[in-house]
Design an enzyme around this catalytic site. Structure first.
Site, PDB file in Angstrom:
ATOM      1  N   ARG B  30       0.982   2.897  -1.652  1.00 50.45           N
ATOM      2  CA  ARG B  30       0.455   1.543  -1.847  1.00 50.45           C
ATOM      3  C   ARG B  30       0.856   0.965  -3.244  1.00 50.45           C
ATOM      4  O   ARG B  30       0.155   1.199  -4.232  1.00 50.45           O
ATOM      5  CB  ARG B  30      -1.021   1.563  -1.644  1.00 50.45           C
ATOM      6  CG  ARG B  30      -1.859   0.311  -1.601  1.00 50.45           C
ATOM      7  CD  ARG B  30      -1.664  -0.678  -0.053  1.00 50.45           C
ATOM      8  NE  ARG B  30      -1.610  -1.998  -0.325  1.00 50.45           N
ATOM      9  CZ  ARG B  30      -2.922  -2.684   0.213  1.00 50.45           C
ATOM     10  NH1 ARG B  30      -4.025  -1.994   0.361  1.00 50.45           N
ATOM     11  NH2 ARG B  30      -2.799  -3.801   0.151  1.00 50.45           N
ATOM     12  N   GLY B  31       1.567  -0.151  -2.853  1.00 48.04           N
ATOM     13  CA  GLY B  31       2.089  -0.723  -3.975  1.00 48.04           C
ATOM     14  C   GLY B  31       1.383  -1.193  -5.075  1.00 48.04           C
ATOM     15  O   GLY B  31       1.305  -1.041  -6.318  1.00 48.04           O
ATOM     16  N   THR B  34       0.053   1.709  -7.144  1.00 52.52           N
ATOM     17  CA  THR B  34       0.564   2.954  -7.957  1.00 52.52           C
ATOM     18  C   THR B  34       2.062   2.542  -8.240  1.00 52.52           C
ATOM     19  O   THR B  34       2.489   3.413  -9.075  1.00 52.52           O
ATOM     20  CB  THR B  34       0.610   4.314  -7.196  1.00 52.52           C
ATOM     21  OG1 THR B  34       1.026   3.943  -5.803  1.00 52.52           O
ATOM     22  CG2 THR B  34      -0.961   4.876  -7.057  1.00 52.52           C
ATOM     23  N   GLY B  63       5.374  -9.911   6.682  1.00 47.59           N
ATOM     24  CA  GLY B  63       5.438 -10.317   8.174  1.00 47.59           C
ATOM     25  C   GLY B  63       4.512  -9.167   8.938  1.00 47.59           C
ATOM     26  O   GLY B  63       3.764  -8.512   8.448  1.00 47.59           O
ATOM     27  N   GLU B  97       3.655   2.990   8.535  1.00 51.59           N
ATOM     28  CA  GLU B  97       4.832   3.911   7.997  1.00 51.59           C
ATOM     29  C   GLU B  97       4.333   5.524   8.151  1.00 51.59           C
ATOM     30  O   GLU B  97       4.978   6.277   8.456  1.00 51.59           O
ATOM     31  CB  GLU B  97       4.541   3.363   6.358  1.00 51.59           C
ATOM     32  CG  GLU B  97       5.949   3.687   5.529  1.00 51.59           C
ATOM     33  CD  GLU B  97       5.825   3.187   4.283  1.00 51.59           C
ATOM     34  OE1 GLU B  97       6.375   2.071   3.922  1.00 51.59           O
ATOM     35  OE2 GLU B  97       5.358   4.104   3.171  1.00 51.59           O
TER      36      GLU B  97
END
Lengths: 233, 233
Positions: B30-31, B34, B63, B97
């Site tokens: 999760r950007g 981290t 999107g 993902e």
């Protein structure tokens, strides 16, 4: 080895100053803020680059006074990197450490570089926000020793006026650390050159080793082997 | 190079599956939790160790659907490392993902390793705390597509049952990362050995190179040079 002794230069340490640096880098930081993340990574990158780096143990910051082992480590370090983080100034050990670092800067030409880790340099310089609050707290507890607090304030201002690096959580930490290590490499190489001119005998400072791959090494060995076998026919 | 094609194995991707791995490691994370710290350092350490590592760009997670570029990168990766952090499950892109990663695990024998970064594996496994809240939120928004949410839940449980690494902020991050990279090196070496037996022709996977110092390299060269000059007399 050229060695300069300035005994008694520090009122709180019985050790003597010497130019025979034991460490390339001394890291000053607030453990609870950065020990297990940012400073750990910085330490690891410096060591991987070949720098002998001193990082304190939590045990060295207990008791009333900063330990003599810590003071000695500062004196034996060519460079001090001071990582200012949110709670740096609330630790009197960090502030005492900083004062001693500046003493070594003035007496031993130690290089000092600040890192502003998620704090604004101007808040360190002018003791605002967490730095302002911490100093006010210290003043309320040390009413009989306001000179000490004044020295801490002056030293914070001096430190924040030095060239360094600022990280505001808007980029990759690992790239920021790479930049610090690269810049330190340049500084050390420059200062080593100056030291060689100044102290031409017995320099024991080790150049950081640049690692190469086994592939490259083997390639070089084969080149040599080929040259030698060609020349022997 | 042995190559197995399973077209249409993914309903959301037009790419084909193949065993010609482009990447050694795919990082799922999760950007906002981290990207700039832990995962950045992990990425840097993997790359320095010689692993071809895919780290996504924020732009790939915009999107409604997860981008085909990201799905393809997963399919082309020998290993997926999934970094579960506080807000991992609140991102539907991360969950999609993860589902695709498990699809590749089952179809392509991709290796999958979870990292529990400041989260308890049992909270991931049973979707409790932030993971529980995130899934309930998704359920309230996707009432017409509960199968999707159920698949996310099942995949989180499967992922948390795999062997991996857990970090609970009580140790050095850099040492934790070193351990991950060392373990991955062992896994890759083992699987390369198995692959060599399974696919004896055209393996293009590069072994990570172990760097050595110039000093060691020069020493080896002199040893060779000495042996050769001795033997030529």
């Amino acid at each position: 080895m050229d060695s300069t002794t300035n005994e008694g230069a520090s009122s709180s340490s019985s050790s003597s100053y010497t130019h025979s640096w034991t460490y390339d880098v001394f890291l000053s930081f607030r453990g609870e803020d950065t020990r297990y993340n940012f400073v750990g990574h910085l330490y690891n990158n410096l060591v991987q680059k070949g720098f002998k780096t001193f990082i304190d143990d939590e045990a060295l910051k207990r008791g009333e006074e900063i330990s003599s082992a810590l003071l000695k480590a500062i004196e034996q370090s060519r460079i001090s990197v001071v990582v200012f983080s949110e709670n740096y100034a609330s630790s009197r050990w960090c502030l005492d450490e900083l004062v001693h670092i500046f003493h070594c800067k003035e007496q031993l030409q130690q290089m000092v570089f600040p890192v502003f880790y998620k704090v604004d340099p101007s808040d360190v310089r002018n003791q605002r926000k967490s730095f302002g609050k911490a100093l006010v707290d210290h003043e309320s507890k040390l009413k009989d020793n306001m000179d000490k607090v004044l020295r801490w304030r002056e030293t914070l201002t001096k430190a924040a006026n030095l060239s360094g690096w600022s990280f505001l959580a808007d980029g990759h930490e690992y790239k920021f650390i790479q930049k610090i290590v690269e810049d330190i490499s340049v500084q050390v190489l420059d200062s080593t050159y100056l030291d060689v001119a100044k102290y031409p005998v017995g320099i024991d400072f080790e150049q950081p080793e640049t690692p190469i791959s086994w592939k490259t090494c083997l390639q070089k060995m084969f080149e040599i082997a080929f040259c030698m076998s060609s020349s022997s026919y």
